[in-house]
Design a protein around this motif. Sequence first.
Motif, PDB file in Angstrom:
ATOM      1  N   SER A 151      -0.975   6.702  -0.471  1.00 31.61           N
ATOM      2  CA  SER A 151       0.208   6.512   0.316  1.00 31.61           C
ATOM      3  C   SER A 151       1.066   5.519  -0.173  1.00 31.61           C
ATOM      4  CB  SER A 151      -0.361   6.191   1.890  1.00 31.61           C
ATOM      5  OG  SER A 151      -0.733   5.040   1.641  1.00 31.61           O
ATOM      6  N   GLY A 152       2.212   5.355   0.614  1.00 34.00           N
ATOM      7  CA  GLY A 152       3.184   4.269   0.006  1.00 34.00           C
ATOM      8  C   GLY A 152       2.628   2.939   0.238  1.00 34.00           C
ATOM      9  N   LEU A 153       1.696   2.663   1.287  1.00 37.14           N
ATOM     10  CA  LEU A 153       1.107   1.494   1.195  1.00 37.14           C
ATOM     11  C   LEU A 153       0.244   1.122   0.185  1.00 37.14           C
ATOM     12  CD1 LEU A 153       0.042  -0.981   3.275  1.00 37.14           C
ATOM     13  CD2 LEU A 153      -1.408   0.472   4.254  1.00 37.14           C
ATOM     14  N   ASP A 208       0.466   2.413  -2.742  1.00 39.09           N
ATOM     15  CA  ASP A 208       1.169   1.833  -3.900  1.00 39.09           C
ATOM     16  C   ASP A 208       1.916   0.579  -3.870  1.00 39.09           C
ATOM     17  OD1 ASP A 208       0.965   4.640  -4.923  1.00 39.09           O
ATOM     18  OD2 ASP A 208       2.854   5.226  -3.935  1.00 39.09           O
ATOM     19  N   GLY A 209       2.292   0.100  -2.650  1.00 34.62           N
ATOM     20  CA  GLY A 209       2.699  -1.336  -2.544  1.00 34.62           C
ATOM     21  C   GLY A 209       1.729  -2.268  -2.783  1.00 34.62           C
ATOM     22  N   LEU A 210       0.645  -2.009  -2.357  1.00 35.16           N
ATOM     23  CA  LEU A 210      -0.799  -2.866  -2.420  1.00 35.16           C
ATOM     24  C   LEU A 210      -0.996  -3.109  -3.882  1.00 35.16           C
ATOM     25  CD1 LEU A 210      -3.141  -2.048   0.439  1.00 35.16           C
ATOM     26  CD2 LEU A 210      -1.531  -4.292   0.095  1.00 35.16           C
ATOM     27  N   GLU A 244       1.041  -2.643  -6.442  1.00 35.43           N
ATOM     28  CA  GLU A 244       2.185  -3.202  -7.131  1.00 35.43           C
ATOM     29  C   GLU A 244       2.132  -4.873  -6.935  1.00 35.43           C
ATOM     30  OE1 GLU A 244       6.224  -2.051  -6.989  1.00 35.43           O
ATOM     31  OE2 GLU A 244       5.525   0.063  -6.831  1.00 35.43           O
ATOM     32  N   LEU A 245       1.785  -5.260  -5.444  1.00 36.68           N
ATOM     33  CA  LEU A 245       1.547  -6.595  -5.347  1.00 36.68           C
ATOM     34  C   LEU A 245       0.443  -7.256  -6.224  1.00 36.68           C
ATOM     35  CD1 LEU A 245       2.295  -8.819  -3.334  1.00 36.68           C
ATOM     36  CD2 LEU A 245       0.709  -8.042  -1.730  1.00 36.68           C
TER      37      LEU A 245
END
Length: 97
Positions: A6-8, A10-12, A14-15
């Motif tokens: 999910s987008g979440l 993907d964000g995790l 990248e972080l």
Amino acid sequence: MLVHPSGLLDGLIELFEAYWERAEPLLSEEPGATEGPSEEELVLIRLLHSGYKDQASARQLGVSVRTATRRVAALMRRLDAGTRFQAGVKARERGWV
């Protein structure tokens, strides 16, 4: 916790990657990293600390400009510094200055 694609997620990812890139090793793996500087390195650090450029450092050391530049680069590698300023900071942190 289970996170599905999910987008979440993907964000995790990248972080995590951003933090991983900035991470520094807790213990140095370099042999001799805990050793103090050689006399030559101390002189070079003092010259850099005084604001000497490679040409002026070379004159003071009695070597060619190319040799002085190589010695500065070697010192920066030993200190794991990307810039001369970082080399000064890291030398100070190690108590070399």
